[in-house]
Design a protein around this motif. Structure first.
Motif, PDB file in Angstrom:
ATOM      1  N   GLY A 162      41.642  31.216  38.073  1.00 34.75           N
ATOM      2  CA  GLY A 162      42.139  32.409  37.397  1.00 34.75           C
ATOM      3  C   GLY A 162      43.560  32.188  36.932  1.00 34.75           C
ATOM      4  N   THR A 163      43.947  32.926  35.903  1.00 34.02           N
ATOM      5  CA  THR A 163      45.313  32.866  35.397  1.00 34.02           C
ATOM      6  C   THR A 163      45.826  34.281  35.155  1.00 34.02           C
ATOM      7  OG1 THR A 163      44.604  32.677  33.090  1.00 34.02           O
ATOM      8  CG2 THR A 163      44.998  30.629  34.282  1.00 34.02           C
ATOM      9  N   ILE A 164      47.140  34.418  35.277  1.00 28.41           N
ATOM     10  CA  ILE A 164      47.830  35.690  35.070  1.00 28.41           C
ATOM     11  C   ILE A 164      49.030  35.398  34.178  1.00 28.41           C
ATOM     12  CG2 ILE A 164      49.168  37.519  36.186  1.00 28.41           C
ATOM     13  CD1 ILE A 164      47.706  36.739  38.815  1.00 28.41           C
ATOM     14  N   THR A 165      49.278  36.282  33.217  1.00 30.37           N
ATOM     15  CA  THR A 165      50.474  36.181  32.385  1.00 30.37           C
ATOM     16  C   THR A 165      50.988  37.585  32.119  1.00 30.37           C
ATOM     17  OG1 THR A 165      49.574  34.240  31.268  1.00 30.37           O
ATOM     18  CG2 THR A 165      51.429  35.319  30.207  1.00 30.37           C
ATOM     19  N   GLY A 166      52.316  37.761  32.188  1.00 29.15           N
ATOM     20  CA  GLY A 166      52.868  39.069  31.905  1.00 29.15           C
ATOM     21  C   GLY A 166      54.369  39.095  31.997  1.00 29.15           C
ATOM     22  N   THR A 167      54.897  40.282  32.228  1.00 31.48           N
ATOM     23  CA  THR A 167      56.338  40.476  32.282  1.00 31.48           C
ATOM     24  C   THR A 167      56.747  41.205  33.555  1.00 31.48           C
ATOM     25  OG1 THR A 167      56.187  42.561  31.072  1.00 31.48           O
ATOM     26  CG2 THR A 167      56.581  40.559  29.768  1.00 31.48           C
ATOM     27  N   CYS A 168      58.026  41.058  33.882  1.00 23.88           N
ATOM     28  CA  CYS A 168      58.637  41.681  35.050  1.00 23.88           C
ATOM     29  C   CYS A 168      59.821  42.511  34.564  1.00 23.88           C
ATOM     30  CB  CYS A 168      59.112  40.594  36.008  1.00 23.88           C
ATOM     31  SG  CYS A 168      59.955  41.212  37.470  1.00 23.88           S
ATOM     32  N   GLU A 171      42.551  47.191  36.081  1.00 15.55           N
ATOM     33  CA  GLU A 171      41.403  47.604  35.274  1.00 15.55           C
ATOM     34  C   GLU A 171      40.744  46.352  34.718  1.00 15.55           C
ATOM     35  OE1 GLU A 171      40.207  50.352  31.421  1.00 15.55           O
ATOM     36  OE2 GLU A 171      42.319  50.022  31.867  1.00 15.55           O
ATOM     37  N   ARG A 172      39.424  46.295  34.843  1.00 18.24           N
ATOM     38  CA  ARG A 172      38.637  45.192  34.272  1.00 18.24           C
ATOM     39  C   ARG A 172      37.918  45.696  33.034  1.00 18.24           C
ATOM     40  NH1 ARG A 172      35.965  42.708  39.770  1.00 18.24           N
ATOM     41  NH2 ARG A 172      37.916  41.816  40.525  1.00 18.24           N
ATOM     42  N   LEU A 191      50.727  42.781  33.859  1.00 19.25           N
ATOM     43  CA  LEU A 191      50.028  41.509  33.766  1.00 19.25           C
ATOM     44  C   LEU A 191      48.673  41.629  33.077  1.00 19.25           C
ATOM     45  CD1 LEU A 191      50.576  40.518  37.501  1.00 19.25           C
ATOM     46  CD2 LEU A 191      51.927  39.723  35.540  1.00 19.25           C
ATOM     47  N   ALA A 192      48.260  40.556  32.424  1.00 22.57           N
ATOM     48  CA  ALA A 192      46.888  40.373  31.952  1.00 22.57           C
ATOM     49  C   ALA A 192      46.306  39.225  32.758  1.00 22.57           C
ATOM     50  CB  ALA A 192      46.864  40.047  30.468  1.00 22.57           C
ATOM     51  N   TYR A 193      44.994  39.293  33.053  1.00 23.02           N
ATOM     52  CA  TYR A 193      44.401  38.217  33.841  1.00 23.02           C
ATOM     53  C   TYR A 193      43.000  37.876  33.345  1.00 23.02           C
ATOM     54  CZ  TYR A 193      41.903  41.965  36.312  1.00 23.02           C
ATOM     55  OH  TYR A 193      41.124  43.061  36.618  1.00 23.02           O
ATOM     56  N   THR A 194      42.618  36.634  33.601  1.00 23.13           N
ATOM     57  CA  THR A 194      41.247  36.171  33.402  1.00 23.13           C
ATOM     58  C   THR A 194      40.875  35.334  34.616  1.00 23.13           C
ATOM     59  OG1 THR A 194      41.951  34.180  32.235  1.00 23.13           O
ATOM     60  CG2 THR A 194      41.392  36.088  30.890  1.00 23.13           C
ATOM     61  N   MET A 195      39.589  35.333  34.947  1.00 20.67           N
ATOM     62  CA  MET A 195      39.124  34.483  36.040  1.00 20.67           C
ATOM     63  C   MET A 195      37.669  34.104  35.816  1.00 20.67           C
ATOM     64  SD  MET A 195      38.916  37.149  39.215  1.00 20.67           S
ATOM     65  CE  MET A 195      38.902  38.886  38.809  1.00 20.67           C
ATOM     66  N   VAL A 196      37.313  32.926  36.343  1.00 24.47           N
ATOM     67  CA  VAL A 196      35.936  32.447  36.333  1.00 24.47           C
ATOM     68  C   VAL A 196      35.478  32.415  37.780  1.00 24.47           C
ATOM     69  CG1 VAL A 196      34.388  30.539  35.770  1.00 24.47           C
ATOM     70  CG2 VAL A 196      36.342  31.057  34.272  1.00 24.47           C
ATOM     71  N   LEU A 197      34.382  33.133  38.056  1.00 20.77           N
ATOM     72  CA  LEU A 197      33.844  33.197  39.409  1.00 20.77           C
ATOM     73  C   LEU A 197      32.920  32.013  39.680  1.00 20.77           C
ATOM     74  CD1 LEU A 197      32.963  37.011  39.564  1.00 20.77           C
ATOM     75  CD2 LEU A 197      35.128  35.875  40.123  1.00 20.77           C
ATOM     76  N   GLU A 198      32.593  31.789  40.940  1.00 20.86           N
ATOM     77  CA  GLU A 198      31.656  30.716  41.329  1.00 20.86           C
ATOM     78  C   GLU A 198      30.314  30.894  40.631  1.00 20.86           C
ATOM     79  OE1 GLU A 198      32.129  27.968  42.957  1.00 20.86           O
ATOM     80  OE2 GLU A 198      34.174  28.384  43.601  1.00 20.86           O
ATOM     81  N   THR A 199      29.938  32.128  40.288  1.00 14.27           N
ATOM     82  CA  THR A 199      28.664  32.410  39.613  1.00 14.27           C
ATOM     83  C   THR A 199      28.700  32.045  38.134  1.00 14.27           C
ATOM     84  OG1 THR A 199      29.382  34.649  39.071  1.00 14.27           O
ATOM     85  CG2 THR A 199      28.192  34.346  41.157  1.00 14.27           C
ATOM     86  N   GLY A 200      29.895  31.711  37.609  1.00 14.04           N
ATOM     87  CA  GLY A 200      30.052  31.407  36.191  1.00 14.04           C
ATOM     88  C   GLY A 200      30.480  32.619  35.376  1.00 14.04           C
ATOM     89  N   GLU A 201      30.497  33.783  35.987  1.00 15.69           N
ATOM     90  CA  GLU A 201      30.927  34.983  35.270  1.00 15.69           C
ATOM     91  C   GLU A 201      32.410  34.888  34.929  1.00 15.69           C
ATOM     92  OE1 GLU A 201      28.808  38.741  37.012  1.00 15.69           O
ATOM     93  OE2 GLU A 201      29.303  37.330  38.639  1.00 15.69           O
ATOM     94  N   VAL A 202      32.762  35.419  33.755  1.00 16.87           N
ATOM     95  CA  VAL A 202      34.149  35.456  33.310  1.00 16.87           C
ATOM     96  C   VAL A 202      34.603  36.914  33.347  1.00 16.87           C
ATOM     97  CG1 VAL A 202      35.737  34.993  31.407  1.00 16.87           C
ATOM     98  CG2 VAL A 202      33.822  33.436  31.852  1.00 16.87           C
ATOM     99  N   ILE A 203      35.714  37.165  34.019  1.00 18.81           N
ATOM    100  CA  ILE A 203      36.263  38.509  34.188  1.00 18.81           C
ATOM    101  C   ILE A 203      37.634  38.552  33.517  1.00 18.81           C
ATOM    102  CG2 ILE A 203      36.980  40.259  35.858  1.00 18.81           C
ATOM    103  CD1 ILE A 203      34.138  39.611  36.429  1.00 18.81           C
ATOM    104  N   ALA A 204      37.934  39.650  32.811  1.00 19.25           N
ATOM    105  CA  ALA A 204      39.244  39.838  32.196  1.00 19.25           C
ATOM    106  C   ALA A 204      39.721  41.256  32.452  1.00 19.25           C
ATOM    107  CB  ALA A 204      39.166  39.583  30.694  1.00 19.25           C
TER     108      ALA A 204
END
Length: 116
Positions: free
Chosen positions: A42-48, A90-91, A56-69
């Protein structure tokens, strides 16, 4: 609360499912990589902002192959000597959901594996 997130590591409060994120910061730009548990990568990018609040905005790839944003707003709090982030998230898309999570800083000496 002025905070630098550079080099800090966080996980779900109480240890969670093994997901660990390592943060970097340059000026008000913040980014992180996370993995563990059911998350392959997973990756996160944003501001402080000046109070240490992360947007922050995030994306991740699960072990099942699903992509979540999604996106989150993380507000820093101190619990004893530990930095805790209250994360309102929020997804999007087929995994649409909202919630509140808490992330705790991992002590510097505690070993965890985060891919680079």
């Amino acid at each position: 609360m002025s905070i630098s997130y550079d080099g800090r590591r966080f996980r779900a409060l109480g240890g969670g499912d093994g997901v660990c994120a390592e943060y970097n910061q340059r000026g008000n730009l913040v980014w992180a990589v996370f993995e563990g548990g059911h998350v392959r990568r997973g990756t996160i990018t944003g501001t402080c902002d000046e109070r240490g609040v992360l947007r922050l905005a995030y994306t991740m790839v699960l072990e099942t192959g699903e992509v979540i944003a999604g996106h989150s707003t993380n507000t820093p709090q101190r619990h004893g000597g530990t930095l805790v982030l209250r994360e309102v998230w929020e997804r999007y898309g087929e995994h649409a959901a909202t919630g509140v999570s808490y992330l705790e800083e991992i002590p510097a000496l505690e070993p965890v594996g985060v891919a680079r």
